[in-house]
Design an enzyme around this catalytic site. Sequence first.
Site, PDB file in Angstrom:
ATOM      1  N   ARG A   7     -52.321  -9.055 -45.741  1.00 22.24           N
ATOM      2  CA  ARG A   7     -53.221  -9.169 -46.889  1.00 22.24           C
ATOM      3  C   ARG A   7     -53.900 -10.528 -46.870  1.00 22.24           C
ATOM      4  O   ARG A   7     -53.291 -11.529 -46.539  1.00 22.24           O
ATOM      5  CB  ARG A   7     -52.447  -9.027 -48.201  1.00 22.24           C
ATOM      6  CG  ARG A   7     -53.323  -9.174 -49.434  1.00 22.24           C
ATOM      7  CD  ARG A   7     -52.510  -9.169 -50.708  1.00 22.24           C
ATOM      8  NE  ARG A   7     -51.579 -10.279 -50.809  1.00 22.24           N
ATOM      9  CZ  ARG A   7     -51.899 -11.510 -51.189  1.00 22.24           C
ATOM     10  NH1 ARG A   7     -53.138 -11.811 -51.497  1.00 22.24           N
ATOM     11  NH2 ARG A   7     -50.977 -12.444 -51.257  1.00 22.24           N
ATOM     12  N   VAL A   8     -55.173 -10.522 -47.213  1.00 23.92           N
ATOM     13  CA  VAL A   8     -55.892 -11.772 -47.457  1.00 23.92           C
ATOM     14  C   VAL A   8     -56.420 -11.730 -48.878  1.00 23.92           C
ATOM     15  O   VAL A   8     -56.675 -10.663 -49.440  1.00 23.92           O
ATOM     16  CB  VAL A   8     -57.043 -12.017 -46.452  1.00 23.92           C
ATOM     17  CG1 VAL A   8     -56.493 -12.313 -45.068  1.00 23.92           C
ATOM     18  CG2 VAL A   8     -58.012 -10.867 -46.416  1.00 23.92           C
ATOM     19  N   SER A   9     -56.599 -12.924 -49.461  1.00 25.21           N
ATOM     20  CA  SER A   9     -56.979 -13.018 -50.865  1.00 25.21           C
ATOM     21  C   SER A   9     -58.477 -12.952 -51.110  1.00 25.21           C
ATOM     22  O   SER A   9     -58.914 -12.557 -52.174  1.00 25.21           O
ATOM     23  CB  SER A   9     -56.450 -14.324 -51.451  1.00 25.21           C
ATOM     24  OG  SER A   9     -55.074 -14.422 -51.232  1.00 25.21           O
ATOM     25  N   THR A  10     -59.247 -13.398 -50.150  1.00 22.38           N
ATOM     26  CA  THR A  10     -60.698 -13.437 -50.358  1.00 22.38           C
ATOM     27  C   THR A  10     -61.402 -12.829 -49.158  1.00 22.38           C
ATOM     28  O   THR A  10     -60.827 -12.688 -48.077  1.00 22.38           O
ATOM     29  CB  THR A  10     -61.199 -14.888 -50.528  1.00 22.38           C
ATOM     30  OG1 THR A  10     -61.001 -15.585 -49.303  1.00 22.38           O
ATOM     31  CG2 THR A  10     -60.471 -15.602 -51.654  1.00 22.38           C
ATOM     32  N   GLN A  13     -61.454 -14.984 -45.943  1.00 23.64           N
ATOM     33  CA  GLN A  13     -60.293 -15.075 -45.070  1.00 23.64           C
ATOM     34  C   GLN A  13     -60.288 -13.919 -44.077  1.00 23.64           C
ATOM     35  O   GLN A  13     -60.905 -12.886 -44.289  1.00 23.64           O
ATOM     36  CB  GLN A  13     -59.007 -15.062 -45.903  1.00 23.64           C
ATOM     37  CG  GLN A  13     -58.855 -16.297 -46.760  1.00 23.64           C
ATOM     38  CD  GLN A  13     -57.615 -16.211 -47.633  1.00 23.64           C
ATOM     39  OE1 GLN A  13     -57.284 -15.154 -48.158  1.00 23.64           O
ATOM     40  NE2 GLN A  13     -56.937 -17.338 -47.785  1.00 23.64           N
TER      41      GLN A  13
END
Length: 184
Positions: A7-10, A13
């Site tokens: 998972r990436v937050s933005t 990324q």
Amino acid sequence: MIFGYARVSTDDQNLSLQIDALTHYGIDKLFQEKVTGAKKDRPQLEEMINLLREGDSVVIYKLDRISRSTKHLIELSELFEELSVNFISIQDNVDTSTSMGRFFFRVMASLAELERDIIIERTNSGLKAARVRGKKGGRPSKGKLSIDLALKMYDSKEYSIRQILDASKLSKTTFYRYLNKRNA
């Protein structure tokens, strides 16, 4: 089966580093999403959890990739333990198939239990202090006027139950409770 979760937050990324590490680990199926950790709606994580069976493993790159908070991480670890699923974090050297990995998560579970107990103690202390000061918990009473109005309207047989409830601002359950109490 070995499941990988990335998972990436933005949108800025990139998942590449995580995916490479998970692929190198030897996962069978990859779940990936681009959502902030604070966001509760994580369809890929939910889908992966729904597929988990006893003996499976969940592999992540880092602990902060799967969890939005310590509390959520503990909830996930408890779920994995209930399902007899191993949990591995590559960067954090956590592997619940080992005694040290299980110990790490048992410490986390103990901390969560301690936190829950402290919250309960604080709540009970606050309620006790409020009672000492004369405060009463629970919902405010409906008031004698509302109840009397509702019962008089009912006795007149001129109004429907809906009209009585609207005029008196009582719930159906409350109205019938007082009606039954009066008729008992």
